[in-house]
Design a protein around this motif. Structure first.
Motif, PDB file in Angstrom:
ATOM      1  N   THR A 267      -4.238  59.602  45.862  1.00 39.80           N
ATOM      2  CA  THR A 267      -5.117  60.103  44.795  1.00 39.80           C
ATOM      3  C   THR A 267      -6.072  59.033  44.278  1.00 39.80           C
ATOM      4  O   THR A 267      -6.839  59.288  43.351  1.00 39.80           O
ATOM      5  N   ASN A 268      -6.016  57.833  44.858  1.00 44.45           N
ATOM      6  CA  ASN A 268      -6.986  56.804  44.511  1.00 44.45           C
ATOM      7  C   ASN A 268      -8.298  57.054  45.249  1.00 44.45           C
ATOM      8  O   ASN A 268      -8.368  57.874  46.160  1.00 44.45           O
ATOM      9  N   ARG A 269      -9.324  56.302  44.870  1.00 47.38           N
ATOM     10  CA  ARG A 269     -10.668  56.565  45.392  1.00 47.38           C
ATOM     11  C   ARG A 269     -11.183  55.446  46.311  1.00 47.38           C
ATOM     12  O   ARG A 269     -12.343  55.456  46.682  1.00 47.38           O
ATOM     13  N   ASP A 270     -10.307  54.513  46.646  1.00 47.33           N
ATOM     14  CA  ASP A 270     -10.686  53.419  47.539  1.00 47.33           C
ATOM     15  C   ASP A 270     -10.495  53.838  48.994  1.00 47.33           C
ATOM     16  O   ASP A 270      -9.999  54.923  49.277  1.00 47.33           O
ATOM     17  N   SER A 271     -10.860  52.937  49.898  1.00 50.79           N
ATOM     18  CA  SER A 271     -10.744  53.244  51.336  1.00 50.79           C
ATOM     19  C   SER A 271      -9.732  52.349  52.046  1.00 50.79           C
ATOM     20  O   SER A 271      -9.753  52.242  53.273  1.00 50.79           O
ATOM     21  N   LYS A 272      -8.828  51.709  51.290  1.00 50.14           N
ATOM     22  CA  LYS A 272      -7.949  50.714  51.910  1.00 50.14           C
ATOM     23  C   LYS A 272      -6.982  51.327  52.927  1.00 50.14           C
ATOM     24  O   LYS A 272      -6.716  50.733  53.977  1.00 50.14           O
ATOM     25  N   ILE A 273      -6.422  52.490  52.634  1.00 47.98           N
ATOM     26  CA  ILE A 273      -5.519  53.112  53.611  1.00 47.98           C
ATOM     27  C   ILE A 273      -6.308  53.544  54.845  1.00 47.98           C
ATOM     28  O   ILE A 273      -5.823  53.442  55.980  1.00 47.98           O
ATOM     29  N   GLN A 274      -7.545  53.982  54.644  1.00 48.39           N
ATOM     30  CA  GLN A 274      -8.396  54.302  55.789  1.00 48.39           C
ATOM     31  C   GLN A 274      -8.624  53.063  56.656  1.00 48.39           C
ATOM     32  O   GLN A 274      -8.623  53.152  57.885  1.00 48.39           O
ATOM     33  N   GLU A 275      -8.817  51.923  56.022  1.00 51.98           N
ATOM     34  CA  GLU A 275      -8.995  50.674  56.772  1.00 51.98           C
ATOM     35  C   GLU A 275      -7.731  50.319  57.552  1.00 51.98           C
ATOM     36  O   GLU A 275      -7.811  49.847  58.691  1.00 51.98           O
ATOM     37  N   LEU A 276      -6.575  50.573  56.942  1.00 54.72           N
ATOM     38  CA  LEU A 276      -5.310  50.281  57.629  1.00 54.72           C
ATOM     39  C   LEU A 276      -5.075  51.222  58.813  1.00 54.72           C
ATOM     40  O   LEU A 276      -4.341  50.884  59.746  1.00 54.72           O
ATOM     41  N   LEU A 277      -5.704  52.392  58.769  1.00 53.30           N
ATOM     42  CA  LEU A 277      -5.562  53.374  59.852  1.00 53.30           C
ATOM     43  C   LEU A 277      -6.694  53.278  60.873  1.00 53.30           C
ATOM     44  O   LEU A 277      -6.801  54.119  61.769  1.00 53.30           O
ATOM     45  N   ALA A 278      -7.521  52.247  60.750  1.00 55.07           N
ATOM     46  CA  ALA A 278      -8.749  52.167  61.544  1.00 55.07           C
ATOM     47  C   ALA A 278      -8.523  52.012  63.045  1.00 55.07           C
ATOM     48  O   ALA A 278      -9.453  52.185  63.830  1.00 55.07           O
ATOM     49  N   TYR A 279      -7.281  51.701  63.452  1.00 53.62           N
ATOM     50  CA  TYR A 279      -7.031  51.484  64.881  1.00 53.62           C
ATOM     51  C   TYR A 279      -6.186  52.596  65.500  1.00 53.62           C
ATOM     52  O   TYR A 279      -5.667  52.437  66.604  1.00 53.62           O
ATOM     53  N   GLU A 280      -6.063  53.704  64.787  1.00 53.08           N
ATOM     54  CA  GLU A 280      -5.311  54.832  65.339  1.00 53.08           C
ATOM     55  C   GLU A 280      -5.968  56.155  64.955  1.00 53.08           C
ATOM     56  O   GLU A 280      -6.582  56.271  63.894  1.00 53.08           O
ATOM     57  N   PRO A 281      -5.850  57.145  65.836  1.00 48.82           N
ATOM     58  CA  PRO A 281      -6.446  58.453  65.538  1.00 48.82           C
ATOM     59  C   PRO A 281      -5.806  59.058  64.285  1.00 48.82           C
ATOM     60  O   PRO A 281      -4.596  58.966  64.087  1.00 48.82           O
ATOM     61  N   HIS A 282      -6.608  59.678  63.449  1.00 46.41           N
ATOM     62  CA  HIS A 282      -6.094  60.389  62.282  1.00 46.41           C
ATOM     63  C   HIS A 282      -7.143  61.365  61.778  1.00 46.41           C
ATOM     64  O   HIS A 282      -8.322  61.267  62.122  1.00 46.41           O
ATOM     65  N   SER A 283      -6.678  62.305  60.997  1.00 44.48           N
ATOM     66  CA  SER A 283      -7.586  63.233  60.333  1.00 44.48           C
ATOM     67  C   SER A 283      -7.626  62.891  58.853  1.00 44.48           C
ATOM     68  O   SER A 283      -6.619  62.478  58.269  1.00 44.48           O
ATOM     69  N   LEU A 284      -8.779  63.070  58.258  1.00 43.84           N
ATOM     70  CA  LEU A 284      -8.990  62.757  56.847  1.00 43.84           C
ATOM     71  C   LEU A 284      -9.441  64.014  56.119  1.00 43.84           C
ATOM     72  O   LEU A 284     -10.349  64.717  56.579  1.00 43.84           O
ATOM     73  N   ILE A 285      -8.801  64.296  54.986  1.00 45.98           N
ATOM     74  CA  ILE A 285      -9.228  65.397  54.123  1.00 45.98           C
ATOM     75  C   ILE A 285      -9.692  64.781  52.807  1.00 45.98           C
ATOM     76  O   ILE A 285      -8.942  64.046  52.163  1.00 45.98           O
TER      77      ILE A 285
END
Length: 276
Positions: free
Chosen positions: A110-128
């Motif tokens: 529920t935070n508004r940063d992109s840090k978890i997205q950065e941690l997932l940057a080397y694997e396929p994932h979907s973002l909502i």
């Protein structure tokens, strides 16, 4: 206490407990310049208002303060301000890293940063990504698929989620792939209204979330807004855990009891030390 934390780790790995991140995970997070990141409502308001407190009425909750700034300076201003706060140079927290390392299939942030997205940057994932005040559509979200090779998100239809191995849900928005935030009272009213009508989550998540437990990290339930958001995102939950060393108020206790949550009486820092 360490035994129950080991149980939680197993449940995250086997996809029965869903990590749910809140603002409090940034309590000990500073930018590279030494500036404290917002970690509760008061610190968020101070960050929005150049370090100056606002009136007591506005200091009650940051969404109210954001609404005041929006009314004075416009929607674009508060969106740009929020983006400025969360694009400051700071590192992911040890807890964010530890959770991602356990490969949960579904994370709510529920935070508004992109840090978890950065941690997932080397694997396929979907973002909502959650959206508010969209005139053309009742759905209060957009779905993206991540292209690992090109390090880019692409807007896609909900059907992609049927085969997604990993889903990151950012209901209050994110800086990526484009800045978009639910932060003012007007945003929350719109999102919650449509959420109660079933338009805040893709249908696959409505099925997936049934009988799941949730691990609430840095999430406070002392404000109506946070309780309502958590309630909508975790409908049909099995129960879960709240990490907090603070004395819970009457409304918080009622929420915890109603949702069959177990409170682990420890600070997030203590929890992280054992968890990592």
């Amino acid at each position: 206490m360490s035994e129950i934390i080991q149980t939680i780790k197993k449940e995250i790995r086997n996809q029965t407990t869903v990590p749910y991140f809140g603002l409090g995970v940034f309590e000990n997070t500073k930018t590279k310049e030494g500036e404290q990141m917002p970690y509760d409502s008061d610190s968020m308001i101070l960050m929005m208002n150049s370090g100056r407190p606002m009136s007591q009425r506005l200091m009650f909750e940051y969404s109210r303060a954001a609404m005041h700034l929006e009314q004075r300076r416009g929607v674009d201003y508060i969106q740009q301000l929020t983006n400025h706060i969360y694009t400051k140079d700071f590192a992911p927290t040890p807890l964010q890293k530890a959770i991602v390392d356990m490969s949960p299939g579904y994370i709510i942030d529920t935070n508004r940063d992109s840090k978890i997205q950065e941690l997932l940057a080397y694997e396929p994932h979907s973002l909502i990504v959650g959206k508010a005040r969209i005139m053309a559509d009742k759905n209060r979200y957009e779905v993206y698929d991540y292209d690992v090779e090109n390090k880019k998100y692409f807007l896609v239809d909900d059907e992609v989620l049927d085969d997604a191995k990993k889903i990151l849900f950012k209901p209050m928005g994110s800086t990526l792939p484009e800045p978009n935030f639910i932060i003012s009272d007007a945003d929350y009213v719109d999102w919650l209204t449509e959420a109660m009508g079933g338009f805040a989550l893709p249908s696959v998540l409505k099925t997936y979330r049934k009988t799941k437990k949730y691990l609430f990290l840095g999430t406070s339930f002392d404000r109506d807004t946070d309780r309502m958001v958590a309630n909508e995102l975790t409908l049909n939950l099995e129960g879960g855990y709240v990490i907090s060393d603070k004395e819970l108020g009457k409304k918080e206790k009622k929420f915890v009891h109603k949702h069959n949550l177990e409170v682990l009486n420890m600070s997030l820092e203590e929890f992280t030390q054992i968890f990592v």
